[in-house]
Design a protein around this motif. Structure first.
Motif, PDB file in Angstrom:
ATOM      1  N   ASN A   1     -18.238   2.951   3.818  1.00 45.59           N
ATOM      2  CA  ASN A   1     -17.865   3.837   3.512  1.00 45.59           C
ATOM      3  C   ASN A   1     -16.534   4.192   3.253  1.00 45.59           C
ATOM      4  O   ASN A   1     -15.311   4.574   3.480  1.00 45.59           O
ATOM      5  CB  ASN A   1     -17.367   4.132   5.712  1.00 45.59           C
ATOM      6  N   ILE A   2     -16.209   3.038   2.214  1.00 42.95           N
ATOM      7  CA  ILE A   2     -15.216   3.162   0.970  1.00 42.95           C
ATOM      8  C   ILE A   2     -14.402   4.836   0.698  1.00 42.95           C
ATOM      9  O   ILE A   2     -13.275   4.546   0.583  1.00 42.95           O
ATOM     10  CB  ILE A   2     -15.666   2.528  -0.479  1.00 42.95           C
ATOM     11  N   LEU A   3     -15.257   5.239   0.630  1.00 42.92           N
ATOM     12  CA  LEU A   3     -15.292   6.774   0.350  1.00 42.92           C
ATOM     13  C   LEU A   3     -13.805   7.152   1.490  1.00 42.92           C
ATOM     14  O   LEU A   3     -12.885   7.756   0.491  1.00 42.92           O
ATOM     15  CB  LEU A   3     -16.265   8.388   0.223  1.00 42.92           C
TER      16      LEU A   3
ATOM     17  N   LYS B   1     -10.563   5.228   0.760  1.00 45.99           N
ATOM     18  CA  LYS B   1      -9.758   6.394  -0.326  1.00 45.99           C
ATOM     19  C   LYS B   1      -9.678   7.722   0.109  1.00 45.99           C
ATOM     20  O   LYS B   1      -8.069   7.948  -0.434  1.00 45.99           O
ATOM     21  CB  LYS B   1     -10.812   6.331  -0.814  1.00 45.99           C
ATOM     22  N   LEU B   2     -10.140   8.053   0.999  1.00 51.49           N
ATOM     23  CA  LEU B   2      -9.505   9.268   0.937  1.00 51.49           C
ATOM     24  C   LEU B   2      -8.610   9.773   2.509  1.00 51.49           C
ATOM     25  O   LEU B   2      -7.660  11.100   1.702  1.00 51.49           O
ATOM     26  CB  LEU B   2     -10.920  10.236   2.024  1.00 51.49           C
TER      27      LEU B   2
END
Length: 621
Positions: free
Chosen positions: A243-245, A248-249
């Motif tokens: 769930n890196i996005l 980052k978000l």
């Protein structure tokens, strides 16, 4: 070549049921390994029982030959004392040659046989077999199984199970023989020389057994706790990366640091408790072994001074005591490793030795779709809660009919589709396809008859071609490209290049398709279903991620795709399903309205309210 012969003794990718059938001589259905620890071990060990039996015999030979070394030393000292330099060879050449042959030929042959069995026969193939069959069982679990745990933790358990189970068996076999052969051999030989020589060894064995009895159960429990903490940490790390996005978000790297840090500290604490016992074991064992050496040396010297034993006996007793001390350390180290591995196996069983959460019934038959009629008959389902999602849901979709499911979020639209596909089982009622209860047919045949495009499209981290061909593995490249063109995906596919320079249909899409936009992923998913060409089509927000222009183009292709098929479509954007043959409105798990778009607008009920809000509810008068 002998090495390759050993490497081919076990098939590393034998299906579980096939392996059991060969062993028992009768057909055995595929099922999860037993949930008891011994049963779990035997489930896999029996499939390589010949190799483990050979290892048992080879271990015996090596242990016997090693146990002879102190005896050879004592014999040599006795020969030196009994014969002068000139007469030694003439009087004892046969004994000297015999000992040399045993050490130069017999021992290397036995050790080589043991290594061939272990390193070539057991280590690669048996490890892979356990991992393969563990994966085989896990991947056939129901969808709910994977919703309850970290994917990373499940994968870690599958990967760790093979080496841990293999090593605990191999180390146990070796440890048993060294304990039995060295201990029994030393006791018998020393007792035959003088009973007083055997007494220190007997006392040492009693204390050694007490030490193991105290440490082993505690070490097993702490090893299991450390293994669970290790798997949990892996799950947390994989969850962050997957769930890196989102990380980052929302600029939450520090929160993820804290999340992983907590798991790491938990592993550090659990592992620290485990190695404390290892350190304590080393301290107590070193004191015990030193006491054995001093006691044997003291008794040997006293008996020699009294003339009750010869110099050769002293020369045998001291190396034998030293050998027992060394072997005890090796055995203690191996016992530590054995129970650490047993702890890993026990923890892995939490994902592997699990009865199938959605198994086919024993008499399940393939689904035979001749017309494509779908019937929901008084279906109740609540995900195990008190308040139901579906409560008395009745619906008949006629062969070739296109039906749209409409309703507020939580009304039960997607739940109905999940029940149709047997991701879950109704708590009451039944679902029929062409008169066949889906609970009585094989899941593979059921899902093979349904083509589905979901709102949340996840692709495999493989090439575009592989992802589209997933709908029909035997499809040619020409068929794959035709499906992509129908889904309005060909042009953007040809413009793709991945980080390794692969382009077009050979380009890889990244984990879950992250390198593509939502609309691109959706079009790949539609191409996949187009290629599958199943008689029943389910569209769950299939065009939600597309812009209006692309959606309009694809709608034309979907209209052609739906021809002659039974279709269930779900959409919150009502304009996408307004042209369906019939719209079914759900509210609180029941059908409250149904009819065409025009009929439902004229009715002025729930559907009319939804349509009004979407078409003009946010426009000021």
């Amino acid at each position: 070549m002998p090495v390759r012969l050993f490497e081919r003794l076990v098939d590393p990718v034998t299906p579980p049921g096939e392996a059991a059938s060969r062993f028992l001589g009768v057909p055995v259905p595929d099922h999860a390994p037993p949930r008891s620890l011994l049963g779990f071990y035997w489930h896999f060990a029996r499939q390589a029982r010949g190799l483990f039996g050979a290892l048992f015999l080879a271990g015996l030979c090596v242990a016997l030959l090693d146990a002879l070394i102190p005896v050879f030393i004592g014999t040599l000292v006795s020969l030196l004392a009994a014969h002068g330099p000139e007469a030694l060879w003439d009087n004892a050449w046969h004994t000297l040659v015999g000992m040399a042959v045993v050490l130069l030929v017999g021992r290397p042959v036995a050790i080589t046989a043991q290594n061939l069995i272990t390193q070539q026969g057991i280590v690669p193939a048996v490890t892979s077999m356990i991992r393969w069959q563990a994966h085989w069982h896990v991947v056939r679990q129901g969808w709910a199984f994977f919703q309850e745990d970290f994917a990373g933790r499940i994968a870690t358990r599958v990967m760790q199970s093979g080496p841990a189970l293999r090593e605990s068996i191999v180390q146990s076999v070796n440890a048993v023989w060294y304990i039995l052969v060295y201990g029994t051999g030393a006791m018998l030989w020393l007792a035959s020389a003088d009973l007083w020589l055997a007494l220190p060894v007997l006392v040492w064995f009693v204390l050694y057994a007490v030490l193991l009895r105290f440490l082993v159960p505690r070490l097993r429990d702490r090893s299991r706790a450390a293994s669970e903490a290790r798997s949990a940490l892996t799950g947390r790390v994989v969850d962050s990366y997957t769930n890196i996005l989102t990380v980052k978000l929302f600029a939450r790297a520090r929160d993820e640091d804290a999340f992983v840090r907590e798991g790491l500290l938990g592993l550090n604490t659990a592992f620290g408790r485990q190695v404390r016992l290892v350190t304590l074991n080393g301290l107590l064992l070193s004191v015990l072994n030193a006491s054995l050496m001093v006691a044997i040396a003291t008794v040997s010297v006293v008996l020699w001074q009294r003339g009750e034993i010869g110099l050769g006996t002293v020369a045998t007793a001291l190396p034998m005591a030293w050998q027992i001390a060394n072997i005890s350390g090796w055995v203690a180290f191996n016992v530590t490793a054995i129970f650490e591995n047993i702890g890993v196996v026990q923890e892995s069983m939490g994902s592997i030795a699990v009865p199938p959460t959605a198994a086919d019934p024993p008499d399940a038959k393939p689904l035979d779709v001749t017309r494509g009629e779908i019937r929901f008959d008084d279906v109740h389902f609540a995900y195990g809660r008190t308040a139901g999602v579906l409560r008395g849901f009745d619906l008949v979709v006629k062969p070739g009919e296109r039906v749209g499911l409409v309703g507020h979020s939580g009304a039960g639209k997607t739940t109905a589709v999940n029940l149709l596909l047997r991701f879950f089982a109704p708590e009451q009622g039944r679902i029929l396809v062409d008169g066949q209860d889906v609970a009585t047919v094989t899941q593979e045949s059921l899902r093979g008859a349904v083509g589905m495009v979901t709102q949340d499209t996840a692709l495999l981290h493989r090439s575009i071609r592989d992802n589209i061909r997933y709908g029909r593995p035997e499809a040619t490249d020409t068929m794959v490209e035709a499906a992509a063109r129908q889904a309005q995906a060909h042009d953007f596919i040809m413009a793709l290049t991945d980080w390794r320079g692969r382009s077009g249909y050979d380009a890889h899409v990244g984990e879950r398709g992250v390198k593509l936009s939502g609309g691109q992923r959706q079009r790949i998913a539609i191409a996949r279903v187009l290629l599958k060409d199943a008689p029943i089509l389910v569209l769950d927000e299939a065009t939600s991620a597309l812009d209006s222009e692309v959606e309009a183009a694809i709608q034309e292709q979907l209209a052609a795709l739906m021809a002659g098929k039974t279709v269930i479509a779900i959409a919150h954007r009502l304009s996408t399903i307004a042209r369906m043959d019939r719209l079914v409105v759900l509210d609180h798990g029941r059908v409250v309205e149904q009819g065409t778009h025009a009929e439902l607008l004229a009715l002025g009920g729930v559907y009319a309210g939804l349509w009004e809000r979407q078409s003009g509810g946010f426009v000021e008068a």
